[in-house]
Design a protein around this motif. Sequence first.
Motif, mmCIF file in Angstrom:
data_model
loop_
_atom_site.group_PDB
_atom_site.id
_atom_site.type_symbol
_atom_site.label_atom_id
_atom_site.label_comp_id
_atom_site.label_asym_id
_atom_site.label_seq_id
_atom_site.Cartn_x
_atom_site.Cartn_y
_atom_site.Cartn_z
ATOM 1 N N VAL A 11 21.827 33.417 3.887
ATOM 2 C CA VAL A 11 20.440 33.843 3.737
ATOM 3 C C VAL A 11 19.587 32.595 3.549
ATOM 4 C CG1 VAL A 11 18.795 35.067 2.249
ATOM 5 C CG2 VAL A 11 21.020 36.090 2.762
ATOM 6 N N GLU A 12 18.442 32.598 4.200
ATOM 7 C CA GLU A 12 17.491 31.497 4.064
ATOM 8 C C GLU A 12 16.129 32.094 3.719
ATOM 9 O OE1 GLU A 12 16.940 28.016 6.978
ATOM 10 O OE2 GLU A 12 15.399 29.477 7.547
ATOM 11 N N ILE A 13 15.499 31.536 2.703
ATOM 12 C CA ILE A 13 14.143 31.931 2.341
ATOM 13 C C ILE A 13 13.261 30.714 2.591
ATOM 14 C CG2 ILE A 13 12.598 32.743 0.527
ATOM 15 C CD1 ILE A 13 15.102 33.940 -0.845
ATOM 16 N N GLU A 14 12.378 30.826 3.583
ATOM 17 C CA GLU A 14 11.449 29.745 3.876
ATOM 18 C C GLU A 14 10.109 30.110 3.245
ATOM 19 O OE1 GLU A 14 9.824 27.067 7.644
ATOM 20 O OE2 GLU A 14 11.052 28.840 8.037
ATOM 21 N N LEU A 45 16.860 27.673 0.099
ATOM 22 C CA LEU A 45 15.411 27.698 0.037
ATOM 23 C C LEU A 45 14.924 26.577 0.943
ATOM 24 C CD1 LEU A 45 14.873 28.107 -3.809
ATOM 25 C CD2 LEU A 45 14.795 29.870 -2.044
ATOM 26 N N LYS A 46 14.042 26.922 1.872
ATOM 27 C CA LYS A 46 13.556 25.953 2.854
ATOM 28 C C LYS A 46 12.044 25.784 2.712
ATOM 29 C CE LYS A 46 13.347 25.123 7.816
ATOM 30 N NZ LYS A 46 13.693 25.658 9.137
ATOM 31 N N VAL A 54 9.346 33.716 4.850
ATOM 32 C CA VAL A 54 10.238 34.419 5.764
ATOM 33 C C VAL A 54 11.645 34.448 5.172
ATOM 34 C CG1 VAL A 54 11.306 34.339 8.057
ATOM 35 C CG2 VAL A 54 8.902 33.767 7.802
ATOM 36 N N VAL A 55 12.288 35.603 5.268
ATOM 37 C CA VAL A 55 13.677 35.751 4.837
ATOM 38 C C VAL A 55 14.519 35.967 6.085
ATOM 39 C CG1 VAL A 55 15.308 37.073 3.434
ATOM 40 C CG2 VAL A 55 12.937 36.778 2.656
ATOM 41 N N ARG A 56 15.575 35.159 6.217
ATOM 42 C CA ARG A 56 16.475 35.274 7.366
ATOM 43 C C ARG A 56 17.900 35.505 6.881
ATOM 44 N NH1 ARG A 56 13.258 30.788 8.333
ATOM 45 N NH2 ARG A 56 11.843 31.017 10.109
ATOM 46 N N VAL A 57 18.641 36.290 7.647
ATOM 47 C CA VAL A 57 20.070 36.453 7.432
ATOM 48 C C VAL A 57 20.741 35.961 8.709
ATOM 49 C CG1 VAL A 57 21.975 38.066 7.048
ATOM 50 C CG2 VAL A 57 19.788 38.434 5.905
ATOM 51 N N ASP A 58 21.549 34.923 8.574
ATOM 52 C CA ASP A 58 22.210 34.327 9.737
ATOM 53 C C ASP A 58 21.227 34.108 10.885
ATOM 54 O OD1 ASP A 58 24.659 34.229 8.393
ATOM 55 O OD2 ASP A 58 25.154 36.261 8.995
ATOM 56 N N ASP A 59 20.100 33.504 10.591
ATOM 57 C CA ASP A 59 19.038 33.145 11.552
ATOM 58 C C ASP A 59 18.251 34.329 12.110
ATOM 59 O OD1 ASP A 59 19.517 30.381 11.294
ATOM 60 O OD2 ASP A 59 21.172 30.502 12.727
ATOM 61 N N GLN A 78 17.537 45.832 0.665
ATOM 62 C CA GLN A 78 18.006 46.809 1.650
ATOM 63 C C GLN A 78 18.179 46.165 3.021
ATOM 64 O OE1 GLN A 78 14.982 49.792 1.071
ATOM 65 N NE2 GLN A 78 16.183 50.861 -0.494
ATOM 66 N N ALA A 79 17.242 45.311 3.424
ATOM 67 C CA ALA A 79 17.338 44.637 4.724
ATOM 68 C C ALA A 79 18.544 43.700 4.769
ATOM 69 C CB ALA A 79 16.055 43.861 5.010
ATOM 70 N N VAL A 80 18.780 42.968 3.688
ATOM 71 C CA VAL A 80 19.935 42.069 3.617
ATOM 72 C C VAL A 80 21.222 42.887 3.584
ATOM 73 C CG1 VAL A 80 21.133 40.376 2.181
ATOM 74 C CG2 VAL A 80 18.659 40.159 2.570
ATOM 75 N N ARG A 81 21.254 43.912 2.766
ATOM 76 C CA ARG A 81 22.439 44.771 2.669
ATOM 77 C C ARG A 81 22.831 45.351 4.026
ATOM 78 N NH1 ARG A 81 22.221 50.117 0.624
ATOM 79 N NH2 ARG A 81 20.481 50.293 2.070
ATOM 80 N N ASP A 82 21.836 45.802 4.798
ATOM 81 C CA ASP A 82 22.108 46.405 6.100
ATOM 82 C C ASP A 82 22.802 45.432 7.039
ATOM 83 O OD1 ASP A 82 20.955 48.692 5.121
ATOM 84 O OD2 ASP A 82 19.073 48.457 6.233
ATOM 85 N N ARG A 83 22.672 44.126 6.788
ATOM 86 C CA ARG A 83 23.292 43.123 7.651
ATOM 87 C C ARG A 83 24.577 42.539 7.078
ATOM 88 N NH1 ARG A 83 18.259 44.065 8.269
ATOM 89 N NH2 ARG A 83 17.274 43.840 10.297
ATOM 90 N N VAL A 84 24.674 42.410 5.762
ATOM 91 C CA VAL A 84 25.846 41.743 5.188
ATOM 92 C C VAL A 84 26.861 42.691 4.547
ATOM 93 C CG1 VAL A 84 24.545 39.617 4.792
ATOM 94 C CG2 VAL A 84 24.855 41.211 2.909
ATOM 95 N N ALA A 85 26.414 43.872 4.127
ATOM 96 C CA ALA A 85 27.320 44.816 3.452
ATOM 97 C C ALA A 85 26.794 46.232 3.628
ATOM 98 C CB ALA A 85 27.421 44.457 1.971
#
Length: 103
Positions: A11-14, A45-46, A54-59, A78-85
């Motif tokens: 996860v990247e938070i810019e 953190l970028k 912007v929040v990214r999961v694996d780009d 919820q958005a992160v969960r839907d992609r990672v778990a």
Amino acid sequence: MTELSSDSQRVEIEYCTQCRWLPRAAWLAQELLTTFETELTELSLKPGKGGIFVVRVDDEVVWDRKEQGFPEPTAVKQAVRDRVAPGKSLGHSDKVSQEDVSP
């Protein structure tokens, strides 16, 4: 020590340094690391400019302030969960409020 999946879950938070949004980004990072302590392999953190948040999961962009406004932690979780778990329960964060339920 808990073994992590061999799949990278990054996860990247810019965030905008000009806007001084580091505290907001750090707080959201803490929320995600606490919720997904065994699922995430990295969270960064970028620093950015120009009002970016912007929040990214694996780009993949999962939240963009310019399009969606500032996120509530529940929406990002919820958005992160839907992609990672996808099968992970978020407890009260998954509950629908009474205002969202049709009579």
